[in-house]
Design an enzyme around this catalytic site. Structure first.
Site, PDB file in Angstrom:
ATOM      1  N   GLN A 126       0.961  -1.399   0.103  1.00  0.00           N
ATOM      2  CA  GLN A 126      -0.106  -0.098   0.109  1.00  0.00           C
ATOM      3  C   GLN A 126       0.771   1.375  -0.022  1.00  0.00           C
ATOM      4  O   GLN A 126       1.813   1.490   0.965  1.00  0.00           O
ATOM      5  CB  GLN A 126      -0.841  -0.064   1.344  1.00  0.00           C
ATOM      6  CG  GLN A 126      -1.839   1.173   1.409  1.00  0.00           C
ATOM      7  CD  GLN A 126      -2.241   1.217   2.827  1.00  0.00           C
ATOM      8  OE1 GLN A 126      -1.859   0.764   3.846  1.00  0.00           O
ATOM      9  NE2 GLN A 126      -3.909   1.778   2.638  1.00  0.00           N
ATOM     10  N   GLY A 127       0.788   2.056  -0.892  1.00  0.00           N
ATOM     11  CA  GLY A 127       1.577   3.088  -1.029  1.00  0.00           C
ATOM     12  C   GLY A 127       0.749   4.559  -1.025  1.00  0.00           C
ATOM     13  O   GLY A 127       0.415   5.144  -1.829  1.00  0.00           O
ATOM     14  N   TYR A 128       0.451   4.648   0.084  1.00  0.00           N
ATOM     15  CA  TYR A 128      -0.279   5.804   0.520  1.00  0.00           C
ATOM     16  C   TYR A 128       0.511   7.084   1.306  1.00  0.00           C
ATOM     17  O   TYR A 128       0.575   8.043   0.793  1.00  0.00           O
ATOM     18  CB  TYR A 128      -1.454   5.333   1.507  1.00  0.00           C
ATOM     19  CG  TYR A 128      -2.733   4.834   0.795  1.00  0.00           C
ATOM     20  CD1 TYR A 128      -2.401   4.394  -0.498  1.00  0.00           C
ATOM     21  CD2 TYR A 128      -3.934   4.853   1.594  1.00  0.00           C
ATOM     22  CE1 TYR A 128      -3.622   3.680  -1.275  1.00  0.00           C
ATOM     23  CE2 TYR A 128      -4.888   4.345   0.775  1.00  0.00           C
ATOM     24  CZ  TYR A 128      -4.925   3.765  -0.485  1.00  0.00           C
ATOM     25  OH  TYR A 128      -5.825   2.865  -1.145  1.00  0.00           O
ATOM     26  N   GLU A 244      -9.975  -1.133   6.642  1.00  0.00           N
ATOM     27  CA  GLU A 244      -8.768  -1.574   7.285  1.00  0.00           C
ATOM     28  C   GLU A 244      -9.195  -1.600   8.712  1.00  0.00           C
ATOM     29  O   GLU A 244      -8.594  -2.463   9.692  1.00  0.00           O
ATOM     30  CB  GLU A 244      -7.805  -0.387   7.174  1.00  0.00           C
ATOM     31  CG  GLU A 244      -6.300  -0.861   7.310  1.00  0.00           C
ATOM     32  CD  GLU A 244      -5.318   0.379   7.071  1.00  0.00           C
ATOM     33  OE1 GLU A 244      -4.416   0.099   7.272  1.00  0.00           O
ATOM     34  OE2 GLU A 244      -5.768   0.974   6.174  1.00  0.00           O
ATOM     35  N   SER A 378      -4.277   6.492  13.461  1.00  0.00           N
ATOM     36  CA  SER A 378      -3.744   6.474  14.916  1.00  0.00           C
ATOM     37  C   SER A 378      -4.872   6.562  15.932  1.00  0.00           C
ATOM     38  O   SER A 378      -5.923   6.932  15.637  1.00  0.00           O
ATOM     39  CB  SER A 378      -2.808   7.675  15.261  1.00  0.00           C
ATOM     40  OG  SER A 378      -3.411   9.016  15.321  1.00  0.00           O
ATOM     41  N   GLU A 380      -5.253   8.757  18.123  1.00  0.00           N
ATOM     42  CA  GLU A 380      -5.857   9.889  18.242  1.00  0.00           C
ATOM     43  C   GLU A 380      -6.790  10.466  17.276  1.00  0.00           C
ATOM     44  O   GLU A 380      -7.711  10.864  17.412  1.00  0.00           O
ATOM     45  CB  GLU A 380      -4.545  10.957  18.238  1.00  0.00           C
ATOM     46  CG  GLU A 380      -3.797  11.020  19.568  1.00  0.00           C
ATOM     47  CD  GLU A 380      -2.858  10.004  19.456  1.00  0.00           C
ATOM     48  OE1 GLU A 380      -2.526   9.078  18.565  1.00  0.00           O
ATOM     49  OE2 GLU A 380      -2.380   9.371  20.817  1.00  0.00           O
TER      50      GLU A 380
END
Ligand SMILES: Cc1cc2nc3c(=O)[nH]c(=O)nc-3n(C[C@H](O)[C@H](O)[C@H](O)COP(=O)(O)OP(=O)(O)OC[C@H]3O[C@@H](n4cnc5c(N)ncnc54)[C@H](O)[C@@H]3O)c2cc1C
Lengths: 393, 373
Positions: A126-128, A244, A378, A380
């Site tokens: 995954q290239g995000y 995800e 994350s 947060e």
């Protein structure tokens, strides 16, 4: 309202249990329980074994080679896998790009890519994320400029996990500059053998090789590698991010493995002649952990029940991601505690007896667990999502 | 009451910090660790030259007789710059074990000069962190002693030239009487040293002893009070190390909050991160207070001393791991990389938290001691 499986589900459970009765090497056990990924060749072996049984894609519809299982069946499958100390399947093809391909891809793309995801002949990464675009993914700057029938990609991706193993990468790149940052972003499929790609390892504190920087320098791919519509990639990306979170729902089921890892270590280790597990201090800590795992698993069951009924579970996926990362961190830390001073013996020097049982994996798992509250949105950011979506704050 | 360092202590502290900046720079850490024990030996020789290795050794043993607060001044810098050296074990713990003994006199001179390194082994397979659970056996041969058994964890033991180990000379496995201290040459026949590296770059050992010749230290049936006092001194030194490391990790994080931008603003403008940062600093304050509490009680009666050291150990272990974890968390992905120093602080904090007994062990010890004076 009840917690019972019906007769069909029970039959299915027995079938799955039988499948998992063998074929799961003992050498995997500690790593799997510690939440660590196995080596690529082991994951490929496992995926192919599932695929041969018709179970390669537990969450996909039948028409694309999936199982078409109900959420209850998925839950049963994962529970049995967890019970057998089987690993989680590698998710970046199966859960991240696969569903986008079968939802938004052309027939040609579906035919070309989906079967090879099922067999892990293609390994997707995954290239995000980029150096300047982590939590704020819309800040990404990698460009894909149209040149005739090609896109030419330039930029730098960061944290591209398993790029060193992968055959393909799905990239979010800017195809136009728009006033709103989320617009003009496209999702492009790239073969890792394309000239101009360079993978550079990022060493991480758990001393396990997961992740990389990925440099794109005039990487030329045909326009037919665009997935869905040009400029609409952000929307697909959001689908991915939501999925995800569901992946962590599945992973949450695997926390029972960590419970067993802790229990076994604490049973083995004796303190003053008594197994650690029998000391009240440790026993109540393990109980606390297991109770929290049960709470999370019941949340996951409710999530899957929503999915079965087609109900919107709102940000419950975020809640599960949040709690899962906390629990995998707490569990592996407790495991390390159960090992006591021997957990300070991480890597053997010279030719001694080698590490103590469960080492280095239990500790490596504890280190790796720290990243679960950073990646995939994350903790947060999950709090922000829940505050906004559920509470309207 | 006085919580301030004296001028001399302040100078000592500053010079250790300066030395750390020059020789243990965060940017060079990976190279330093990768270079292995040879590099560490060079660093060790430098520290010997500066006189720090003999600082904690008693004057009567040829050292400088530094106070616990002097040691604290050194250890803050060791922690801040993550110096992966066996200072606590070789220069604080072992000298306290050997203090005033005939057997250790020569070795202490070598330790102070940096020509020998020694480590101490107490823990065994079934002992937990209990220093009084000792099953390593002793046999007396005329003047000499022979030891058999196993020590499962010798802090910093991998590269030690000498080992001081506890062994049972009388009584049952868990009795506090009947434990002696013995000095063993690394080259002794029958001794197997199984070394391993920890995640923080420290190098530990397991010892297998098979009828190994050993030199008795002090009263071989009554070493428990000596062991416990020495370990308490080592713990207090590590508390100061943890505080130095926490403060460095917090500073690096504060810097990151100011410079890292996401969503068009410095991430330090997000209130949740501000509050977390504040909690880290509060944890650092609390840990520093506890390090003082433990260190300044070291000279008191054993009951007061052990209560204070266990209390300090519990609170600093918890705060230190918290600060290390949050430093990584607030850095995001880069916090997890080898390259950034915060990941090294977290790893050191995780290991410090369990060295010489984890928080559970010390909570239990504190509880068993009953009320304070
Ligand atoms: C081991 C590893 C594997 C990864 N694998 C992949 C991968 O395969 N593919 C991929 O594309 N990416 C991957 N990632 C990237 C991961 O998704 C990012 O690290 C993550 O999105 C966080 O971004 P960042 O690291 O830039 O941190 P930042 O976004 O800079 O965050 C730093 C800190 O600020 C906080 N923060 C940021 N914004 C806010 C806000 N609005 N409110 C409150 N707090 C905030 C964060 O929570 C964090 O604590 C991986 C990362 C790691 C470490």
């Amino acid at each position: 309202m009840n917690l019972d499986f019906d007769a069909d589900d029970l039959r299915f459970r027995d079938e799955v249990r039988e499948f998992f009765a063998d074929g799961i090497p003992e050498t995997w056990r500690t790593r799997v329980r510690a939440g660590l990924r196995l080596d690529p060749e082991d994951l490929i072996y496992y995926q192919r074994r599932l695929h041969a049984r018709g179970w390669g894609a537990p969450t996909w519809p039948v028409e694309y080679g999936g199982t078409g299982w109900t959420p209850t069946q998925q839950y049963i499958f994962w529970s049995e896998a967890a019970r057998a100390d089987a690993p989680a399947q590698f998710h970046q093809g199966l859960e991240l790009i696969g569903p986008i391909i079968f939802t938004y891809g052309t027939d040609e793309q579906k035919a070309r890519y989906l079967p090879r995801i099922l067999t892990l002949d293609d390994w997707w990464c995954q290239g995000y994320s980029e150096p300047g675009a982590g939590s704020d993914l819309a800040a990404l700057r990698t460009r894909a400029d149209r040149d005739g029938d090609d896109y030419v990609l330039n930029g730098q991706k960061m944290w591209t996990s398993y790029a060193h193993v992968a055959s393909h990468v799905f990239v979010l790149a800017r195809t136009s500059q728009e006033a709103k940052r989320q617009q003009g972003i496209s999702l492009i499929l790239v073969d890792m053998n394309t000239p101009g790609l360079r993978v550079q390892k990022i060493p991480t504190m758990d001393e396990k090789y997961h992740t990389n920087e990925l440099f794109l320098d005039d990487v030329r791919v045909p326009v037919s590698n665009l997935l869905g519509e040009e400029g609409k990639g952000w929307g697909y990306g959001k689908v991915l991010l939501d999925r995800e979170r569901m992946v962590s729902a599945a992973t949450a089921i695997f926390l029972t493995q960590t419970v067993r890892g802790i229990r076994d270590a604490a049973t083995r280790r004796r303190v003053g002649g008594v197994p650690l597990i029998e000391t009240p201090g440790f026993a109540t800590k393990l109980a606390q952990f297991e109770i929290e795992v049960i709470a999370l698993q019941t949340m996951v069951l409710r999530l899957m029940d929503d999915a079965a009924r087609g109900a919107d579970s709102g940000p419950r996926g975020s809640m599960v991601k949040l709690r899962w990362s906390q629990l995998t961190q707490a569990g592996t830390a407790l495991w390390v505690e159960a090992l006591g001073p021997e957990s300070a013996h991480f890597a053997p020097l010279g030719n001694g007896d080698g590490p103590a049982e469960d080492m280095p994996y239990a500790l490596q798992g504890a280190l790796y667990s720290r990243v679960t509250s950073i990646y995939g949105g994350s903790s947060e950011i999950q709090h922000n999502i829940i505050a906004r979506r559920a509470l309207g704050l | 009451m006085d919580f301030a360092y004296s001028d001399e202590q302040q100078m000592l502290r500053d010079s250790v910090l300066r030395y750390g900046e020059e020789h243990w720079a965060a940017a060079d850490r990976l190279k330093t660790l990768a270079a292995g024990p040879e590099m560490t030996k060079r660093r060790w020789a430098e520290m010997a030259e500066l006189g720090w290795l003999m600082l904690p050794i008693a004057e009567s043993d040829g050292g400088l007789g530094g106070s616990a607060a002097d040691v604290m001044a050194v250890m803050e810098g060791v922690g801040r710059h993550l110096m992966a050296v066996p200072y606590v074990t070789s220069c604080v713990l072992v000298p306290a074990l050997l203090e005033g003994s005939e057997a250790g006199a020569e070795l202490l001179g070598e330790i102070g000069a940096g020509t020998a390194v020694a480590a101490a082994g107490f823990l065994e397979a079934d002992s937990g962190y209990d220093l009084r659970h000792v099953t390593t056996r002793t046999v007396r041969h005329g003047e000499g002693w022979r030891l058999s058994g196993a020590k499962v964890h010798v802090e910093d033991g991998a590269d030690a030239d000498w080992f001081v180990v506890s062994a049972r000379t009388a009584g049952a496995d868990h009795e506090s009487d009947g434990i002696g201290l013995f000095l063993i040459d690394r080259a002794a026949e029958g001794l197997a040293v199984d070394g391993s590296r920890a995640i923080d770059g420290h190098r530990h050992a397991r010892l297998m002893l098979d009828d190994v010749a050993a030199i008795p230290v002090g009263d071989v049936e009554a070493a428990t009070p000596v062991i416990e006092a020495a370990v308490d001194r080592a713990i207090a030194a590590q508390l100061a190390e943890a505080v130095g490391s926490m403060e460095a990790a917090s500073e690096a994080t504060l810097d990151h909050l100011r410079t890292r931008h996401q969503f068009g603003v410095a991430i330090g403008s997000f209130q949740v991160l501000q509050h977390r940062m504040v909690d880290m600093v509060v944890a650092g304050e609390e840990a520093r207070s506890m390090a003082y509490h433990a260190t300044l009680n070291l000279g008191r009666d054993p009951h007061t001393r052990t209560r204070a050291v266990s209390a300090g150990k519990v609170r600093v272990a918890e705060s230190g791991v918290y600060v290390g974890q949050q430093a990584v968390q607030l850095h995001g992905g880069v916090g997890f990389s080898e390259e950034l120093i915060v990941s090294h602080h977290l790893r050191r904090q995780m290991m410090l938290a369990q060295a010489f007994g984890n928080a559970d062990h010390h909570r239990t010890r504190f509880a068993r001691l009953g009320a304070g004076a």
